[in-house]
Design a protein around this motif. Structure first.
Motif, PDB file in Angstrom:
ATOM      1  N   VAL A  28      -6.577  -0.041   4.492  1.00  0.00           N
ATOM      2  CA  VAL A  28      -5.577  -1.062   4.190  1.00  0.00           C
ATOM      3  C   VAL A  28      -6.264  -2.417   4.208  1.00  0.00           C
ATOM      4  CG1 VAL A  28      -3.632   0.253   5.103  1.00  0.00           C
ATOM      5  CG2 VAL A  28      -4.870  -1.287   6.616  1.00  0.00           C
ATOM      6  N   LEU A  29      -5.791  -3.324   3.381  1.00  0.00           N
ATOM      7  CA  LEU A  29      -6.274  -4.698   3.378  1.00  0.00           C
ATOM      8  C   LEU A  29      -5.374  -5.505   4.290  1.00  0.00           C
ATOM      9  CD1 LEU A  29      -8.268  -6.774   2.094  1.00  0.00           C
ATOM     10  CD2 LEU A  29      -6.437  -7.267   0.443  1.00  0.00           C
ATOM     11  N   VAL A  30      -5.974  -6.185   5.268  1.00  0.00           N
ATOM     12  CA  VAL A  30      -5.206  -6.930   6.269  1.00  0.00           C
ATOM     13  C   VAL A  30      -5.554  -8.411   6.194  1.00  0.00           C
ATOM     14  CG1 VAL A  30      -4.731  -7.201   8.739  1.00  0.00           C
ATOM     15  CG2 VAL A  30      -5.133  -4.918   7.788  1.00  0.00           C
ATOM     16  N   ARG A  31      -4.527  -9.261   6.182  1.00  0.00           N
ATOM     17  CA  ARG A  31      -4.759 -10.681   6.386  1.00  0.00           C
ATOM     18  C   ARG A  31      -4.881 -10.908   7.879  1.00  0.00           C
ATOM     19  NH1 ARG A  31      -5.179 -15.065   3.812  1.00  0.00           N
ATOM     20  NH2 ARG A  31      -4.590 -14.051   1.840  1.00  0.00           N
ATOM     21  N   VAL A  32      -6.026 -11.389   8.310  1.00  0.00           N
ATOM     22  CA  VAL A  32      -6.315 -11.519   9.737  1.00  0.00           C
ATOM     23  C   VAL A  32      -5.629 -12.760  10.292  1.00  0.00           C
ATOM     24  CG1 VAL A  32      -8.101 -11.677  11.492  1.00  0.00           C
ATOM     25  CG2 VAL A  32      -8.536 -10.371   9.391  1.00  0.00           C
ATOM     26  N   VAL A  67      -1.569  -8.869   9.124  1.00  0.00           N
ATOM     27  CA  VAL A  67      -0.480  -8.385   8.282  1.00  0.00           C
ATOM     28  C   VAL A  67      -1.070  -7.640   7.088  1.00  0.00           C
ATOM     29  CG1 VAL A  67       1.531  -9.030   6.921  1.00  0.00           C
ATOM     30  CG2 VAL A  67       0.950 -10.348   8.967  1.00  0.00           C
ATOM     31  N   VAL A  68      -0.557  -6.451   6.824  1.00  0.00           N
ATOM     32  CA  VAL A  68      -1.044  -5.640   5.715  1.00  0.00           C
ATOM     33  C   VAL A  68      -0.709  -6.315   4.381  1.00  0.00           C
ATOM     34  CG1 VAL A  68      -0.840  -3.422   4.530  1.00  0.00           C
ATOM     35  CG2 VAL A  68      -0.863  -3.500   7.036  1.00  0.00           C
ATOM     36  N   GLN A  69      -1.742  -6.456   3.529  1.00  0.00           N
ATOM     37  CA  GLN A  69      -1.592  -7.081   2.221  1.00  0.00           C
ATOM     38  C   GLN A  69      -1.624  -6.069   1.074  1.00  0.00           C
ATOM     39  OE1 GLN A  69      -1.419 -10.859   2.030  1.00  0.00           O
ATOM     40  NE2 GLN A  69      -0.748 -10.051   4.003  1.00  0.00           N
ATOM     41  N   ARG A  79       2.739  -0.014   5.135  1.00  0.00           N
ATOM     42  CA  ARG A  79       3.209  -0.641   3.915  1.00  0.00           C
ATOM     43  C   ARG A  79       2.864  -2.124   3.934  1.00  0.00           C
ATOM     44  NH1 ARG A  79       6.853   3.345   5.137  1.00  0.00           N
ATOM     45  NH2 ARG A  79       7.520   4.671   3.389  1.00  0.00           N
ATOM     46  N   VAL A  80       2.864  -2.726   2.765  1.00  0.00           N
ATOM     47  CA  VAL A  80       2.620  -4.160   2.668  1.00  0.00           C
ATOM     48  C   VAL A  80       3.642  -4.903   3.532  1.00  0.00           C
ATOM     49  CG1 VAL A  80       2.651  -6.153   1.114  1.00  0.00           C
ATOM     50  CG2 VAL A  80       1.590  -4.003   0.377  1.00  0.00           C
ATOM     51  N   ALA A 103     -10.778  -5.200   4.951  1.00  0.00           N
ATOM     52  CA  ALA A 103     -10.344  -3.844   4.603  1.00  0.00           C
ATOM     53  C   ALA A 103     -10.732  -2.927   5.752  1.00  0.00           C
ATOM     54  CB  ALA A 103     -11.003  -3.388   3.308  1.00  0.00           C
ATOM     55  N   VAL A 104      -9.759  -2.229   6.327  1.00  0.00           N
ATOM     56  CA  VAL A 104     -10.023  -1.424   7.519  1.00  0.00           C
ATOM     57  C   VAL A 104      -9.544   0.012   7.320  1.00  0.00           C
ATOM     58  CG1 VAL A 104      -9.792  -3.463   8.979  1.00  0.00           C
ATOM     59  CG2 VAL A 104      -7.836  -1.963   8.684  1.00  0.00           C
ATOM     60  N   ASP A 105     -10.207   0.923   7.977  1.00  0.00           N
ATOM     61  CA  ASP A 105      -9.805   2.327   8.001  1.00  0.00           C
ATOM     62  C   ASP A 105      -8.434   2.411   8.671  1.00  0.00           C
ATOM     63  OD1 ASP A 105      -9.451   5.050   8.581  1.00  0.00           O
ATOM     64  OD2 ASP A 105     -11.586   5.378   8.959  1.00  0.00           O
TER      65      ASP A 105
END
Length: 328
Positions: A28-32, A67-69, A79-80, A103-105
């Motif tokens: 998932v791509l996360v906004r840190v 937050v997942v992007q 989910r986003v 991007a994290v596992d």
């Protein structure tokens, strides 16, 4: 995205613009929103942590909340828009959390506890996972046992104390004279190691029998002292800092056992990453039940001040977990 990049050992972090990462099928791509600073980050910067397998250029930062992007094609747990946290990178060639995006596992993360802010959540993963692997996975801590935590006011020890209490143990924790009040507020019995010998506190609190579990978060001579503080036959010493040379004779003469903890292994090998995700989910449940609260440094730092945040940790000036907030 912006990221703080270590371009060479013993050098300042460089704030640079990089291409946004693209999540793979299982990522998932996360906004840190928040990145925790650990002592290991400082060792990595100085080239003193070969076991972390980091070579510059690299983005450091092991702990993350955000937050997942975007979601990879094979991920169905998130989910986003989901708020998540975990111990996700910064070692073994994995991008760390000192960046606006990562991007994290998906196996490594869990929903952020509702009771905690992003900053608070980012203070938990490494310390809690280390504590869980020692106290639960290795020592099977349970109600009625006596647990001694060395370094009870530290980043790992502070969480270990709360975990052991949550599982019904009677907890004692060593610390400096200045940390006695901090330890006491967790519900543990504080022990000033500068004023008491091992024999003193083993005698006072266990009648000379020793503690069921001893958690070493200091290493060196403190690990050696742990071998003499544990209960005969059934006692268990756990440590994440069991490096160097140590005599096992005191432990052997007590018929007790020792377990090492290497929290980075799933990040380095790819094995058992789902266990990390399950453990941070346990942390979230405890936090939402009011049984787990991190200790934070008085100041948070923006991404452009990541060097300052690292300096606070390196200089021993932190009053709790130091957090960088990469999101603008």
């Amino acid at each position: 995205m912006r990221a703080a990049v270590l371009t060479a050992y013993n050098s300042p972090l460089q704030l640079v613009e990089l291409a946004d990462p693209v999540p793979g099928p299982y990522e998932v791509l996360v906004r840190v929103m928040a990145s925790g600073v650990n002592p290991l980050d400082i060792k990595i910067r100085h080239g003193q942590a070969a076991h972390a397998q980091v070579s510059p250029p690299a983005i450091l930062g092991i702990d993350m909340a955000g937050v997942v992007q975007a979601v990879g094609s094979q991920v169905d747990r998130f989910r986003v828009g989901d708020e998540v946290f975990g111990m996700t990178g910064g070692v073994g060639g994995l991008q760390g959390s000192l960046a606006e995006l990562v991007a994290v596992d998906a196996q490594l993360i869990a929903p952020k506890p509702a009771a905690l802010s992003m900053v608070e959540a980012a203070a938990i993963p490494l310390g809690f996972i280390t504590s869980w692997e020692g106290l639960v996975d290795r020592a099977d801590v349970r109600a009625g046992q006596t647990v001694l935590v060395h370094g009870g006011a530290g980043g790992v020890g502070y969480l270990a104390v709360q975990l052991a209490i949550a599982r019904g143990a009677r907890v004692f924790a060593t610390g400096s004279r200045a940390s006695q009040d901090v330890i006491g507020r967790t519900g543990a019995t504080p022990i000033d190691y500068t004023a008491s010998t091992v024999d003193d506190y083993v005698g006072t609190y266990t009648g000379g029998e020793g503690f069921d579990i001893v958690v070493d978060n200091v290493g060196g001579a403190t690990l050696d002292a742990s071998f003499t503080a544990v209960k005969r036959y059934t006692g268990h010493v756990v440590s994440a800092l069991g490096w160097g040379e140590h005599s096992l004779a005191p432990l052997s003469f007590r018929g007790a056992t020792y377990s090492g903890v290497f929290t980075l292994m799933p990040l380095l090998t790819g094995d058992r990453r789902d266990h990390h995700g399950a453990v941070v989910a346990e942390a979230a449940a405890l936090a939402d039940a009011g049984k787990l609260v991190p200790r934070l440094h008085s100041t948070t730092y923006p991404l452009e001040a990541a060097d300052e945040a690292h300096a606070v940790v390196e200089n021993g000036a932190a009053t709790g977990k130091v957090i960088v907030t990469p999101d603008r």
